[in-house]
Design a protein around this motif. Structure first.
Motif, PDB file in Angstrom:
ATOM      1  N   VAL A 147      -5.655   2.199  -1.437  1.00 60.45           N
ATOM      2  CA  VAL A 147      -5.143   3.332  -2.305  1.00 60.45           C
ATOM      3  C   VAL A 147      -3.721   3.736  -1.884  1.00 60.45           C
ATOM      4  CG1 VAL A 147      -5.317   5.615  -3.397  1.00 60.45           C
ATOM      5  CG2 VAL A 147      -7.159   3.708  -3.500  1.00 60.45           C
ATOM      6  N   LYS A 148      -3.763   4.386  -0.401  1.00 60.33           N
ATOM      7  CA  LYS A 148      -2.389   4.737  -0.032  1.00 60.33           C
ATOM      8  C   LYS A 148      -1.316   3.717   0.010  1.00 60.33           C
ATOM      9  CE  LYS A 148      -4.589   8.228   2.944  1.00 60.33           C
ATOM     10  NZ  LYS A 148      -4.782   8.834   4.112  1.00 60.33           N
ATOM     11  N   ILE A 149      -1.476   2.313   0.420  1.00 52.12           N
ATOM     12  CA  ILE A 149      -0.631   1.412   0.274  1.00 52.12           C
ATOM     13  C   ILE A 149       0.027   1.271  -0.994  1.00 52.12           C
ATOM     14  CG2 ILE A 149      -0.117  -1.063   0.516  1.00 52.12           C
ATOM     15  CD1 ILE A 149      -2.058  -0.819   2.981  1.00 52.12           C
ATOM     16  N   PHE A 150      -0.962   1.147  -2.119  1.00 53.29           N
ATOM     17  CA  PHE A 150      -0.461   0.933  -3.648  1.00 53.29           C
ATOM     18  C   PHE A 150      -0.107   1.908  -4.169  1.00 53.29           C
ATOM     19  CE2 PHE A 150      -3.554  -2.694  -3.211  1.00 53.29           C
ATOM     20  CZ  PHE A 150      -2.755  -3.565  -3.113  1.00 53.29           C
ATOM     21  N   GLU A 151       0.393   3.339  -3.359  1.00 59.47           N
ATOM     22  CA  GLU A 151       1.149   4.372  -4.110  1.00 59.47           C
ATOM     23  C   GLU A 151       2.495   3.786  -3.952  1.00 59.47           C
ATOM     24  OE1 GLU A 151       0.453   7.496  -1.126  1.00 59.47           O
ATOM     25  OE2 GLU A 151      -1.413   8.071  -2.190  1.00 59.47           O
ATOM     26  N   ASN A 201       6.279  -6.146  -6.282  1.00 59.31           N
ATOM     27  CA  ASN A 201       6.570  -7.150  -7.134  1.00 59.31           C
ATOM     28  C   ASN A 201       5.476  -8.401  -6.881  1.00 59.31           C
ATOM     29  OD1 ASN A 201       7.411  -8.589  -9.213  1.00 59.31           O
ATOM     30  ND2 ASN A 201       9.082  -9.533  -7.945  1.00 59.31           N
ATOM     31  N   LEU A 202       4.167  -7.765  -7.452  1.00 56.59           N
ATOM     32  CA  LEU A 202       3.042  -8.787  -7.412  1.00 56.59           C
ATOM     33  C   LEU A 202       2.363  -9.279  -8.814  1.00 56.59           C
ATOM     34  CD1 LEU A 202       0.908  -6.936  -4.582  1.00 56.59           C
ATOM     35  CD2 LEU A 202       2.436  -8.933  -4.356  1.00 56.59           C
ATOM     36  N   GLY A 203       3.330  -8.725  -9.704  1.00 55.80           N
ATOM     37  CA  GLY A 203       2.863  -9.547 -10.961  1.00 55.80           C
ATOM     38  C   GLY A 203       1.603  -8.659 -11.724  1.00 55.80           C
ATOM     39  N   LEU A 204       1.439  -7.447 -11.110  1.00 51.91           N
ATOM     40  CA  LEU A 204       0.536  -6.719 -11.441  1.00 51.91           C
ATOM     41  C   LEU A 204       0.960  -5.233 -12.119  1.00 51.91           C
ATOM     42  CD1 LEU A 204      -1.842  -6.770  -8.145  1.00 51.91           C
ATOM     43  CD2 LEU A 204      -2.051  -7.743 -10.350  1.00 51.91           C
ATOM     44  N   ASP A 205       0.117  -4.640 -12.928  1.00 56.62           N
ATOM     45  CA  ASP A 205       0.566  -3.228 -13.488  1.00 56.62           C
ATOM     46  C   ASP A 205       0.222  -2.300 -12.533  1.00 56.62           C
ATOM     47  OD1 ASP A 205       0.154  -0.826 -14.915  1.00 56.62           O
ATOM     48  OD2 ASP A 205       0.439  -2.007 -16.856  1.00 56.62           O
ATOM     49  N   ASN A 241      -3.904   1.449  -9.895  1.00 55.31           N
ATOM     50  CA  ASN A 241      -4.041   2.715  -9.245  1.00 55.31           C
ATOM     51  C   ASN A 241      -5.325   3.457 -10.121  1.00 55.31           C
ATOM     52  OD1 ASN A 241      -2.295   2.956  -6.817  1.00 55.31           O
ATOM     53  ND2 ASN A 241      -0.636   2.961  -8.144  1.00 55.31           N
ATOM     54  N   ASN A 242      -5.233   3.491 -11.162  1.00 52.77           N
ATOM     55  CA  ASN A 242      -6.287   4.005 -12.159  1.00 52.77           C
ATOM     56  C   ASN A 242      -7.686   3.105 -11.853  1.00 52.77           C
ATOM     57  OD1 ASN A 242      -4.525   5.635 -13.468  1.00 52.77           O
ATOM     58  ND2 ASN A 242      -4.401   4.540 -15.375  1.00 52.77           N
ATOM     59  N   LEU A 243      -7.453   1.801 -11.617  1.00 51.59           N
ATOM     60  CA  LEU A 243      -8.678   0.953 -11.311  1.00 51.59           C
ATOM     61  C   LEU A 243      -9.160   1.325 -10.101  1.00 51.59           C
ATOM     62  CD1 LEU A 243     -10.525  -1.405 -11.781  1.00 51.59           C
ATOM     63  CD2 LEU A 243      -8.627  -2.703 -10.730  1.00 51.59           C
ATOM     64  N   PHE A 282     -14.927  -6.802 -11.406  1.00 55.88           N
ATOM     65  CA  PHE A 282     -13.874  -6.318 -12.017  1.00 55.88           C
ATOM     66  C   PHE A 282     -12.791  -7.202 -12.025  1.00 55.88           C
ATOM     67  CE2 PHE A 282     -13.511  -4.737  -7.887  1.00 55.88           C
ATOM     68  CZ  PHE A 282     -12.196  -4.456  -7.325  1.00 55.88           C
ATOM     69  N   GLU A 283     -11.773  -6.996 -12.938  1.00 61.90           N
ATOM     70  CA  GLU A 283     -10.311  -7.950 -12.727  1.00 61.90           C
ATOM     71  C   GLU A 283      -9.216  -6.970 -12.283  1.00 61.90           C
ATOM     72  OE1 GLU A 283      -9.965 -10.483 -16.002  1.00 61.90           O
ATOM     73  OE2 GLU A 283     -11.837 -10.832 -16.218  1.00 61.90           O
ATOM     74  N   LEU A 284      -8.220  -7.647 -11.616  1.00 64.21           N
ATOM     75  CA  LEU A 284      -7.015  -6.908 -11.275  1.00 64.21           C
ATOM     76  C   LEU A 284      -6.118  -6.967 -12.422  1.00 64.21           C
ATOM     77  CD1 LEU A 284      -6.657  -8.141  -7.704  1.00 64.21           C
ATOM     78  CD2 LEU A 284      -7.539  -6.192  -8.350  1.00 64.21           C
ATOM     79  N   PRO A 285      -5.285  -5.948 -12.668  1.00 66.44           N
ATOM     80  CA  PRO A 285      -4.386  -5.935 -13.900  1.00 66.44           C
ATOM     81  C   PRO A 285      -3.119  -6.766 -13.902  1.00 66.44           C
ATOM     82  CG  PRO A 285      -3.946  -4.018 -12.681  1.00 66.44           C
ATOM     83  CD  PRO A 285      -5.283  -4.664 -12.038  1.00 66.44           C
ATOM     84  N   ILE A 286      -3.528  -7.925 -14.125  1.00 60.11           N
ATOM     85  CA  ILE A 286      -2.147  -9.062 -13.824  1.00 60.11           C
ATOM     86  C   ILE A 286      -1.345  -8.752 -15.267  1.00 60.11           C
ATOM     87  CG2 ILE A 286      -1.494 -11.452 -13.886  1.00 60.11           C
ATOM     88  CD1 ILE A 286      -4.013 -11.992 -12.156  1.00 60.11           C
TER      89      ILE A 286
END
Length: 169
Positions: free
Chosen positions: A71-75, A79-83, A88-90, A107-111
């Protein structure tokens, strides 16, 4: 476009749900491209896969610890093609599940990149798995993969590293 290892990561994450293999393929990419950077997006995805692996096994402490790091890293978006807002909500909702010791669910990642999504779905189909299928929680070799693998190389590498560190002291 995107590294092949990332395509493999997404294929495993959404296809066979082999989160251990997700870790393995991205660790190699991270070592090649951004080794030593513990805040790398690749590390964030590795931690997410490890957390999901732990969650599925009922190891809530391990799942929480690794997901909090992710979670800290994804703050910081990458550019990974993810929303990243959806990601972060997920992650927040997954952390809430883990904190209450709720059972694992797939679950799925938001691509958000349609080209990436199509490439990944084709990759998944070529492996014989369906994109977005539920995890096979009855598959013991998948669920407890870390206990069943041959660790000879890992142990040898750690021993060599330890000897090198002791030699430089």
């Amino acid at each position: 476009m995107y590294p092949q290892e990332y395509i493999q990561f997404l294929t495993h994450f959404h296809g066979d749900r082999d989160y251990f293999e997700c870790h393995e393929v991205l660790e190699e990419l991270w070592k090649k491209t951004d080794s030593g950077n513990k805040d790398s997006s690749w590390v964030g995805l590795i931690l997410l896969a490890v957390s999901t692996y732990h969650h599925r096994r009922g190891n809530y402490k391990g799942a929480k610890r690794t997901l909090e790091k992710a979670v800290k890293i994804f703050e910081t978006p990458a550019n990974l093609g993810l929303d990243f807002q959806q990601l972060n909500n997920l992650l927040s909702s997954r952390l809430a599940l883990i904190n209450t010791e709720a059972a694992y669910t797939s679950f799925e990642l938001p691509i958000c990149d349609p080209v990436l999504l199509e490439v990944c779905k084709k990759s998944c189909a070529s492996t014989g798995f369906l994109w977005g299928q539920e995890s096979d929680t009855a598959n013991i070799s998948l669920i407890h993969r870390h206990k069943l693998r041959d660790r000879t190389d890992v142990i040898r590498e750690r021993d060599q590293s330890l000897k090198m560190r002791k030699g430089s002291e």
